[in-house]
Design an enzyme around this catalytic site. Sequence first.
Site, PDB file in Angstrom:
ATOM      1  N   SER A 141       0.696 -83.868 -43.114  1.00 41.62           N
ATOM      2  CA  SER A 141      -0.285 -84.693 -43.820  1.00 41.62           C
ATOM      3  C   SER A 141      -1.662 -84.675 -43.163  1.00 41.62           C
ATOM      4  CB  SER A 141       0.212 -86.143 -43.909  1.00 41.62           C
ATOM      5  OG  SER A 141       0.309 -86.709 -42.617  1.00 41.62           O
ATOM      6  N   LYS A 163       0.080 -96.075 -44.468  1.00 41.60           N
ATOM      7  CA  LYS A 163      -1.188 -95.513 -44.001  1.00 41.60           C
ATOM      8  C   LYS A 163      -2.371 -96.387 -44.421  1.00 41.60           C
ATOM      9  CE  LYS A 163       0.501 -90.740 -43.998  1.00 41.60           C
ATOM     10  NZ  LYS A 163       0.425 -89.411 -44.602  1.00 41.60           N
TER      11      LYS A 163
END
Length: 780
Positions: free
Chosen positions: A688, A731
């Site tokens: 990511s 996140k």
Amino acid sequence: MSDKQIIPADQILPSRLHIIPLQGKPIFPGIFTPLMIQAVEEIHVVEEALSSDSMIGLVLVRDESEERQLMGDDLYRVGTVAKIVKKINLPDGGINIFISTLKRFRIKKFLNNETPLNGAVDYLDDEDDSGIEVKALTRSLISEMKQLSENNPLFSEEMRLNMVNIDHPGKIADFITSILNIDRQEQQKILETLNVRERMEQVLMFIKKEQELLRIQKKIQKQINEKIEKSQREYFLKEELKAIKQELGIPTDSKSSEYNRFKEAIDALDFEGEVKEQVEQELEKFSMMDPNSSEFIVTRNYLDTIVNLPWKHEVGEELDLGEAKKILDRDHYGLEDVKNRILEFLAVRKLKKDSKGSIICLVGAPGVGKTSVGKSIADALGKKFFRFSVGGMRDEAEIKGHRRTYVGAMPGKIIQGLKIVKTDNPVFMIDEIDKLGASYQGDPSSALLEVLDPEQNVNFRDHYLDLPFDISNIFFIATANSLDTIPRPLLDRMEVIHLSGYINEEKMAIARQYLIPKSLDRSGLKKSQIRYSKSTLSAIADQYAREAGMRNFEKALDRVHRKIAKKVVLEEHALPISVKPEDLEEYLGPPIFREDDVKKVTRAGMAIGLAWTNFGGDTLIIEAVNNPGKEGFRLTGQMGNVMQESANIAYTHVRHVAEKYGVDASFFEKNIIHLHIPEGATPKDGPSAGITMAITLLSLATGKQIKKNLAMTGELSLVGKVLPIGGLKEKTIAARRNKIKQIIIPKANERDLKEIPDHVKKGISFHPVETMEEVIELAL
């Protein structure tokens, strides 16, 4: 000695002696004793001595473990000269000689250094053998030895008479030394002591030690006798009790009462088929066993397990969704999506009227409330709750039990739990399912496959029980920090519910409603005595507890309350107390996280990425610098294989499009580029960070700084497409804690924004992108 004094011929001592090595202990002068001789060389020595003056020298071997041929250096230098009185031949070829020991001697030198040994000797006389002290020591020795011999059956009457009839102090000391149980080295030391007074003092010390040893021995013997008498008394009383019970018609022993108890319980359970046959066989075997045998204990424990298990199915629960919602709201703040998922799950159970196949896996960072959610589900269902952890478990017997082949065999955790809760439809929590181990003793995760499979656990067979048992009515709840380490077949059997971390506003609300009252109660304080302002709780969350969960926040509150309790007891502070932000350093020490710890971009070649870990979401700063030199690309920061591949793809893509953004091709040819992710001690991996590393490299190449308060997450393909990622909610929470205002996300993850609560997204702008070009346009 006068010339007229007559000396017996057999008492004239030779200046040279045949030496016989002694293996056991030294032999002292003034003793008549037999001596067994087996070695051929030593038999020859005896024969030679008998053919001349019948005198031999007896000398102790230094190390009796030596098996090689003895030499002069292997013997002590001081020994005893003896006259052979009689020789008897033995059937095995050896001889038995009777000797009379006469005097000490010292070997001046060996005339030959190999067996049979001969030596030139000097004879040694006793020194200081008269005087008041020697007389006193003589009396003490005789007195102490009499006392010792009276209490020790090993001392014969002949020994006592010999001791009294010896007239020389030195010989008394020698005789006593020879009959005491003393180490060979200590006896040799006494043999070498010529001063009679010193010799007697040493012997007296050994007598005292022997007396103390005898005293301890008598004490131990007395204790043993008392125990034997007690056990005999108990035995007679038990026999009397047994006779009384027989007269009254009461079962005469514990075995009979145990048998009757097991039989009544088994009859009440009304078993059928295989279970009935097996249990009846075990009960019959139990009735014929000796209660003192180890097999008896194994069988009794087995039957005890059988009769304490919930074999009969209980009536299904009456679910009240309204009450369940109240319990969940009472026990937990926020977590609306989690509560809704649980209520949906319970609603299906209510309509289906079947609890088979009910397996939930709660996944989240430490301290987010997984275990407490499991307890709340049990409360909502009105069922008993049993929790066990499988973290680090390496033996499948912990799940499926040990086979009944030894005394310590036990059933597995599932059967143990059912025996404790005594109901067949409880709520079982399997904690730390992501931390299962494996070893040569088996794979516990494979054992759990049967436990958690609705098609198999109807007839679950524990190794210890070795009978089919229906565990399909158990409501299983597993917990994990990450799904990555859970075996895929095991994960497929569970309904996964994610518990994300908390933002500061949620932490403050949880602290007010739950943590502060609990912590005050633990510290002996009342809610009215301590006040926290909103800014104080916010400061604790910001400066001391930035992690996803609430554990560090709770620890911080406990520390504050302990310090306040101390002040109150010492009367250093009056109640009530208002805790202010400026007081936190006094209570909690310097802040763990400061304002300058917030990750910021301060120059070209830096970017902020968003990551997801086992501990929740996190922000990563990615740095890049260039140094003159031949083209090269270095990576540091403990990146895993996946992240290294992402970095190489980012480097290749940026170099491919660099000219489009005004970067000279020679920049890469003439520079070594170093890309680093700080906190090098922490391993990092995952797909990511591709776009973050690419924008970092492009920022370095163009010299342009990335916009402030901007973070991003997304994987990059080689041709510049932005690929989707996971953990967007975690996140986003991490970005909010880091005061990020804008987040670039993959277009494919736009659907995930609906699952993030509005209060978490508040104040943050999301920019969905499909290509790296869009990322560059937004960031630079």
